[in-house]
Design an enzyme around this catalytic site. Structure first.
Site, mmCIF file in Angstrom:
data_model
loop_
_atom_site.group_PDB
_atom_site.id
_atom_site.type_symbol
_atom_site.label_atom_id
_atom_site.label_comp_id
_atom_site.label_asym_id
_atom_site.label_seq_id
_atom_site.Cartn_x
_atom_site.Cartn_y
_atom_site.Cartn_z
ATOM 1 N N TYR A 56 0.839 -1.200 0.000
ATOM 2 C CA TYR A 56 0.000 0.000 0.000
ATOM 3 C C TYR A 56 0.873 1.249 0.000
ATOM 4 C CZ TYR A 56 -3.873 -3.157 1.193
ATOM 5 O OH TYR A 56 -4.810 -4.171 1.197
ATOM 6 N N HIS A 117 -0.211 -11.730 0.899
ATOM 7 C CA HIS A 117 -1.188 -10.831 0.282
ATOM 8 C C HIS A 117 -1.935 -11.508 -0.878
ATOM 9 C CE1 HIS A 117 -1.976 -6.273 -0.451
ATOM 10 N NE2 HIS A 117 -3.040 -6.982 -0.725
HETATM 11 N N1 LIG Z 1 -6.205 -8.380 0.585
HETATM 12 C C1 LIG Z 1 -6.475 -7.717 -0.530
HETATM 13 O O1 LIG Z 1 -6.107 -8.111 -1.649
HETATM 14 C C2 LIG Z 1 -7.255 -6.439 -0.426
HETATM 15 C C3 LIG Z 1 -7.814 -5.868 -1.590
HETATM 16 C C4 LIG Z 1 -8.559 -4.691 -1.453
HETATM 17 C C5 LIG Z 1 -8.726 -4.120 -0.192
HETATM 18 N N2 LIG Z 1 -8.142 -4.693 0.925
HETATM 19 C C6 LIG Z 1 -8.290 -4.078 2.273
HETATM 20 O O2 LIG Z 1 -9.669 -3.875 2.519
HETATM 21 C C7 LIG Z 1 -9.887 -2.494 2.819
HETATM 22 C C8 LIG Z 1 -11.274 -2.075 2.356
HETATM 23 O O3 LIG Z 1 -11.465 -2.304 1.003
HETATM 24 P P1 LIG Z 1 -11.541 -1.119 -0.077
HETATM 25 O O4 LIG Z 1 -10.756 0.044 0.418
HETATM 26 O O5 LIG Z 1 -11.204 -1.725 -1.382
HETATM 27 O O6 LIG Z 1 -13.087 -0.803 -0.193
HETATM 28 P P2 LIG Z 1 -14.267 -0.341 0.785
HETATM 29 O O7 LIG Z 1 -13.793 -0.112 2.161
HETATM 30 O O8 LIG Z 1 -15.368 -1.308 0.555
HETATM 31 O O9 LIG Z 1 -14.709 1.000 0.091
HETATM 32 C C9 LIG Z 1 -14.039 2.197 0.241
HETATM 33 C C10 LIG Z 1 -14.897 3.260 -0.433
HETATM 34 O O10 LIG Z 1 -16.179 3.294 0.188
HETATM 35 C C11 LIG Z 1 -16.475 4.619 0.621
HETATM 36 N N3 LIG Z 1 -17.163 4.482 1.927
HETATM 37 C C12 LIG Z 1 -16.683 3.865 3.046
HETATM 38 N N4 LIG Z 1 -17.590 3.940 4.027
HETATM 39 C C13 LIG Z 1 -18.678 4.588 3.526
HETATM 40 C C14 LIG Z 1 -19.927 4.948 4.061
HETATM 41 N N5 LIG Z 1 -20.275 4.645 5.320
HETATM 42 N N6 LIG Z 1 -20.798 5.627 3.261
HETATM 43 C C15 LIG Z 1 -20.475 5.946 1.987
HETATM 44 N N7 LIG Z 1 -19.290 5.607 1.417
HETATM 45 C C16 LIG Z 1 -18.393 4.936 2.191
HETATM 46 C C17 LIG Z 1 -15.167 5.323 0.747
HETATM 47 O O11 LIG Z 1 -15.321 6.687 0.428
HETATM 48 P P3 LIG Z 1 -15.076 7.845 1.554
HETATM 49 O O12 LIG Z 1 -13.607 7.883 1.804
HETATM 50 O O13 LIG Z 1 -15.610 9.053 0.879
HETATM 51 O O14 LIG Z 1 -15.875 7.449 2.744
HETATM 52 C C18 LIG Z 1 -14.317 4.623 -0.314
HETATM 53 O O15 LIG Z 1 -14.514 5.260 -1.575
HETATM 54 C C19 LIG Z 1 -8.725 -1.782 2.115
HETATM 55 O O16 LIG Z 1 -8.539 -0.474 2.582
HETATM 56 C C20 LIG Z 1 -7.596 -2.731 2.402
HETATM 57 O O17 LIG Z 1 -7.098 -2.546 3.712
HETATM 58 C C21 LIG Z 1 -7.441 -5.849 0.805
#
Ligand SMILES: NC(=O)c1ccc[n+]([C@@H]2O[C@H](COP(=O)([O-])OP(=O)(O)OC[C@H]3O[C@@H](n4cnc5c(N)ncnc54)[C@H](OP(=O)(O)O)[C@@H]3O)[C@@H](O)[C@H]2O)c1
Length: 274
Positions: A56, A117
């Site tokens: 990241y 990962h």
């Molecule tokens: N292991 C892997 O391969 C892998 C892959 C992807 C992700 N991850 C991990 O999982 C975490 C989460 O996944 P992600 O970041 O892909 O997606 P996510 O958390 O599902 O979505 C993030 C998005 O949702 C919005 N959001 C969050 N809470 C909200 C709410 N209550 N209301 C409206 N919009 C909201 C955020 O915008 P705002 O900032 O405007 O709220 C952002 O644009 C990552 O940060 C990472 O740590 C791991």
């Protein structure tokens, strides 16, 4: 906050993701103020599980997370820190070096949880676990896990880990049921393994989904909170949403306590992709 009690540990149902903190695949210091503010507010709100990775922002997310934790004054043992080794570092020496680098960037002397990962092309999983097991024995890592592993690879990882494997982190959300369809969720639930759901909030799906919006308005919450509650209501499932927005961070945290009734879960039952 609801917790998942597993393998003698108590893990919060909702933690905080750090993808896009500090940049995307490269570090972008122009985002530091916003990233630090997001991490500091998450810590102040009471998030205790933080999910990061060496990949990241090319390690910069870990640097900022360490900085935010030091600023918070919270004790290290009040927090659960997960990081991940990238698929290009899965050789024995590579794993040991990656972990050392993550600890240095975080300014910590141990990780609570260390994950592979992504499975690497041509990886030698036994060699990778030889290094991961050493990290546990050396006290650098408390628990081991994997990410993006299918059921067959997960079974191999379970067999190679000298300590019970704690989690498989995979994409899981209302529109993405891959882990249900490929048996990974069932395997985790049957074998005392956490399924950590990443990318739990799918903007387009939520915007287009009338039943979800109607249920949210009946319950006086947001559709995103319903999406999170639906996940964490399932046994052995935790999730790690990410948000830069203080209001969203607060809403996501309390979604862990939102209980959906059986009838409310029905429109989202397996197989229904409405
Ligand atoms: N292991 C892997 O391969 C892998 C892959 C992807 C992700 N991850 C991990 O999982 C975490 C989460 O996944 P992600 O970041 O892909 O997606 P996510 O958390 O599902 O979505 C993030 C998005 O949702 C919005 N959001 C969050 N809470 C909200 C709410 N209550 N209301 C409206 N919009 C909201 C955020 O915008 P705002 O900032 O405007 O709220 C952002 O644009 C990552 O940060 C990472 O740590 C791991």
């Amino acid at each position: 906050m609801r917790y998942e009690t597993i393998q003698g540990l108590s893990i919060p149902k909702i933690g905080f993701g750090t993808w896009r903190i500090g940049g995307d695949s490269r570090a972008d210091p122009t985002r530091d103020a916003r990233s630090l503010a997001a991490l500091c507010s998450a810590l102040e709100l009471g998030y205790t599980h933080f999910d990061t990775a060496e990949a990241y922002a090319a390690g910069h997310a870990e640097e900022l997370l360490g900085q935010a934790i030091r600023l918070s004054g919270l004790k290290r043992d009040a927090l659960l820190i997960t990081s991940k080794v990238s698929s290009e570092h899965l050789g024995y020496a590579g794993v040991l070096q990656s972990c050392e680098n993550s600890l240095l960037r975080l300014g910590m002397d141990y990780l609570d949880l260390y994950l592979i990962h992504w499975p690497g092309r041509g990886m030698h999983l036994a060699e990778t676990f030889r290094a991961l097991n050493k990290l546990v024995n050396d006290g650098k890592v408390r628990r081991l896990g994997v990410s993006n592993f299918d059921r067959k690879l997960l079974e191999e990882a379970v067999a190679l880990s000298e300590t019970p494997l704690l989690t498989n982190q995979v994409s899981y959300s209302l529109p993405d049921r891959t882990c249900v369809e490929n048996g990974v969720l069932a395997y985790c639930q049957e074998n005392d393994i956490l399924l950590t759901a990443y990318s739990p909030i799918k903007r387009r799906f939520i915007n287009d989904n009338k039943p979800l919006q109607e249920l949210a308005s009946r319950r006086g919450v947001t559709p995103q909170q319903i999406a999170l509650a639906w996940l964490v209501q399932q046994p052995r499932v935790i999730t790690i949403p990410m948000s830069f927005d203080l209001g969203h961070q607060a809403q996501n945290l309390v979604a862990a306590d939102l209980v959906l009734t059986g009838a409310e879960m029905i429109p989202f039952a397996r197989g229904k992709r409405n």
